[in-house]
Scaffold this active site. Structure first.
Site, PDB file in Angstrom:
ATOM      1  N   GLU A  75       0.820  -1.221   0.000  1.00 43.28           N
ATOM      2  CA  GLU A  75       0.000   0.000   0.000  1.00 43.28           C
ATOM      3  C   GLU A  75       0.851   1.267   0.000  1.00 43.28           C
ATOM      4  O   GLU A  75       0.324   2.360   0.179  1.00 43.28           O
ATOM      5  CB  GLU A  75      -0.921   0.017   1.219  1.00 43.28           C
ATOM      6  CG  GLU A  75      -1.817  -1.188   1.348  1.00 43.28           C
ATOM      7  CD  GLU A  75      -2.942  -1.253   0.333  1.00 43.28           C
ATOM      8  OE1 GLU A  75      -2.881  -0.559  -0.699  1.00 43.28           O
ATOM      9  OE2 GLU A  75      -3.885  -2.009   0.588  1.00 43.28           O
ATOM     10  N   HIS A  94      -2.991   2.793   8.277  1.00 43.37           N
ATOM     11  CA  HIS A  94      -4.055   2.033   7.611  1.00 43.37           C
ATOM     12  C   HIS A  94      -4.328   0.771   8.413  1.00 43.37           C
ATOM     13  O   HIS A  94      -3.394   0.040   8.747  1.00 43.37           O
ATOM     14  CB  HIS A  94      -3.625   1.671   6.189  1.00 43.37           C
ATOM     15  CG  HIS A  94      -4.501   0.647   5.533  1.00 43.37           C
ATOM     16  ND1 HIS A  94      -5.861   0.786   5.456  1.00 43.37           N
ATOM     17  CD2 HIS A  94      -4.196  -0.533   4.952  1.00 43.37           C
ATOM     18  CE1 HIS A  94      -6.368  -0.271   4.821  1.00 43.37           C
ATOM     19  NE2 HIS A  94      -5.372  -1.088   4.525  1.00 43.37           N
ATOM     20  N   HIS A  96      -7.345  -2.575   9.246  1.00 39.62           N
ATOM     21  CA  HIS A  96      -8.532  -3.346   8.880  1.00 39.62           C
ATOM     22  C   HIS A  96      -9.354  -3.534  10.148  1.00 39.62           C
ATOM     23  O   HIS A  96      -9.872  -4.625  10.411  1.00 39.62           O
ATOM     24  CB  HIS A  96      -8.136  -4.691   8.285  1.00 39.62           C
ATOM     25  CG  HIS A  96      -7.320  -4.574   7.038  1.00 39.62           C
ATOM     26  ND1 HIS A  96      -6.696  -5.642   6.468  1.00 39.62           N
ATOM     27  CD2 HIS A  96      -7.031  -3.521   6.244  1.00 39.62           C
ATOM     28  CE1 HIS A  96      -6.046  -5.266   5.381  1.00 39.62           C
ATOM     29  NE2 HIS A  96      -6.234  -3.969   5.233  1.00 39.62           N
ATOM     30  N   HIS A 157     -12.587  -2.743   2.408  1.00 39.33           N
ATOM     31  CA  HIS A 157     -11.187  -2.829   2.769  1.00 39.33           C
ATOM     32  C   HIS A 157     -10.933  -2.397   4.222  1.00 39.33           C
ATOM     33  O   HIS A 157     -10.639  -3.235   5.049  1.00 39.33           O
ATOM     34  CB  HIS A 157     -10.387  -1.965   1.789  1.00 39.33           C
ATOM     35  CG  HIS A 157      -8.918  -2.171   1.826  1.00 39.33           C
ATOM     36  ND1 HIS A 157      -8.137  -2.032   0.700  1.00 39.33           N
ATOM     37  CD2 HIS A 157      -8.069  -2.462   2.828  1.00 39.33           C
ATOM     38  CE1 HIS A 157      -6.876  -2.252   1.009  1.00 39.33           C
ATOM     39  NE2 HIS A 157      -6.806  -2.504   2.301  1.00 39.33           N
TER      40      HIS A 157
END
Length: 187
Positions: A75, A94, A96, A157
């Site tokens: 990413e 980032h 999840h 995502h």
């Protein structure tokens, strides 16, 4: 390596481990970067928090050059797009995380249902349309969404949060995850 760089690397690894402890990431999911010089230090691809050391972080230059023993997170593109779009930001996280990922899988932005949504810099947390991870399309979507916000959801995502400092980015991330939980309970 300068003492300042080592301190930043140590803080970054501590933040990755904290996210794992809080359940925001599991295994090798998610990634984190901090601006450093003419590029960024970013977590390597496929490495979990428990194995990560300060020396494992990859330096990724704006020109595409890399330094370190591993490959950067897949990413890295959207981290770079965020920094280039927003010179005021110095950290991108980032995850999840469960509730943000659930809302993102419903393909819904986080609306202004609660006043604390403003922690992300506006009246909502936008949703970036679905694009395959690691693609230029996803990078462009994140760059656009974070043009005037400090957080966005990625359809199907997860969550991206950013800040002027690493603690600020982590604060935004934790608040938005909490708000996603409350919102999902309301709808």
């Amino acid at each position: 390596m300068t003492p300042a760089e080592m301190a930043l690397r140590e803080d970054t690894v501590a933040a990755v481990r904290r996210l794992d402890t809080l359940g925001m990431n599991r295994g090798s999911t998610g990634n984190l970067s901090v601006r450093w010089g003419e590029g960024m230090l970013i977590t390597p691809t496929g490495m979990g928090a428990e194995d990560l050391t300060p020396h494992d972080l990859v330096w990724q230059g704006w020109d595409g050059s890399q330094a370190g023993p591993w490959k950067p997170s897949s990413e890295w593109h959207f981290h770079q797009a965020t920094y280039l779009q927003r010179p005021d930001l110095n950290a991108v996280v980032h995850t999840h995380s469960t509730h943000a990922a659930a809302l993102a899988c419903l393909r819904r932005p986080l609306p202004a249902f609660h006043y604390m949504v403003a922690v992300a810099g506006g009246t909502d947390v936008p949703l970036v349309p679905y694009h395959l991870f690691g693609t230029e399309e996803l990078s462009q979507g994140v760059g656009l969404a974070l043009r005037d916000r400090d957080a966005c959801l990625l359809a199907n995502h997860g969550l991206v949060a950013a800040g002027k400092t690493l603690p600020q980015a982590l604060k935004v991330l934790r608040e938005i995850e909490s708000l996603c939980e409350v919102y999902l309970r309301c709808v």
